[in-house]
Scaffold this motif. Structure first.
Motif, short mmCIF file in Angstrom:
data_model
loop_
_atom_site.label_atom_id
_atom_site.label_comp_id
_atom_site.label_asym_id
_atom_site.label_seq_id
_atom_site.Cartn_x
_atom_site.Cartn_y
_atom_site.Cartn_z
N ARG A 116 42.23 49.49 36.78
CA ARG A 116 41.43 48.60 37.85
C ARG A 116 40.47 49.25 38.94
O ARG A 116 39.65 48.79 39.39
CB ARG A 116 42.74 47.94 38.56
N LYS A 158 39.75 44.90 45.91
CA LYS A 158 40.12 44.80 44.43
C LYS A 158 40.08 43.29 43.92
O LYS A 158 40.82 42.86 44.77
CB LYS A 158 40.87 45.54 43.96
N SER A 159 39.58 42.84 42.90
CA SER A 159 40.00 41.75 42.25
C SER A 159 41.25 41.67 41.69
O SER A 159 42.03 42.85 41.56
CB SER A 159 39.01 41.19 41.23
N THR A 160 42.05 40.77 41.73
CA THR A 160 43.62 40.57 41.37
C THR A 160 43.56 39.43 40.18
O THR A 160 42.44 38.60 40.11
CB THR A 160 44.24 40.18 42.26
N LYS A 168 42.98 36.11 41.92
CA LYS A 168 41.67 35.75 42.28
C LYS A 168 40.76 35.45 41.32
O LYS A 168 39.95 34.66 41.32
CB LYS A 168 41.02 37.11 43.05
N GLU A 228 49.45 38.04 32.91
CA GLU A 228 49.06 39.35 32.71
C GLU A 228 49.70 39.52 31.02
O GLU A 228 50.01 40.71 30.93
CB GLU A 228 49.65 40.32 33.59
#
Length: 221
Positions: free
Chosen positions: A59, A140-142, A145, A179
């Motif tokens: 990430r 950071k993107s998650t 998001k 995930e």
């Protein structure tokens, strides 16, 4: 120059946690950046930097590369003599979903900057926009998001796709949110439908192609 990778733990190039000793009392130390890294980041505040060791994190690696290519686009599209207020509006529009995947707050601030483009000197507008844009991408993107962005994009397709097509994409988005699969799966499904139905607004969104596919940065779970 659009990005710089520093040697980890180096007295000259380490970005953090480098012992910095007191000039008078060598037994006392604090932690900071290496001498060159410190000078570089102060002289080039917009240039994305990263420690080589941290790039082993998928990430962190993706975030760094996103910033590198974003700075390149800023330089080639906005920092040239042909750039005009309309260029900025188009750039901001094309980066909408990429920005939302990192920071909705910064996206809204950038929108206000663009809205004032005709009332503020061009150089001030550019400086403010570019610094805020790059700051947004440091966040950071998650999965949450990215899920919000993908669902937002699906709003453009909901009246076009069949029930089965929508279910396949929504299921992929949900699996990504949990995930279970990588981001590339729902992004590829959305991108396919966008191209198939020629949804112009989405075709121009950088979010769907923020970096070369050969880097496979969205293939991790």
């Amino acid at each position: 120059l659009c990005g710089y990778i520093f040697k980890s733990k180096s007295p000259s190039c380490g970005l953090a946690r480098i012992p910095v000793y007191d000039e008078l009392d060598k037994s006392k130390s604090r932690h900071g950046a290496g001498m060159f890294a410190d000078a570089f980041t102060k002289a080039n505040p917009l240039v994305p930097t990263e420690d080589e060791g941290r790039l082993n994190d998928s990430r962190i690696r993706e975030n760094f590369i996103v910033r590198v290519f974003s700075l390149f686009r800023l330089k080639t599209e906005l920092l040239n003599k042909k750039a005009r207020p309309g260029t900025l509006v188009q750039f901001h529009t094309e980066h909408k979903f990429l920005l939302l995947a990192h920071s909705r707050k910064h996206y809204e601030v950038l929108g206000k900057i663009v809205a004032e483009v005709k009332n503020i000197p061009w150089n001030r507008v550019l400086s403010s926009y570019i610094s805020t844009f790059m700051e947004a991408l440091t966040l950071k993107s998650t999965p949450k998001k990215n899920t919000d962005v993908l669902l937002h994009m699906m709003g453009f397709l909901k009246k076009i796709l069949t029930k089965e097509e929508k279910k396949d994409i929504f299921d992929a988005i949900e699996d990504y949110r949990n995930e279970l699969i990588p981001l590339i799966v729902p992004v590829t499904l959305v991108r396919h439908q966008v191209k198939k139905h020629n949804i112009e607004y989405l075709l121009n969104q950088v979010y769907l192609n923020p970096h070369p596919k050969e880097l496979m940065l969205r293939n991790h779970v």
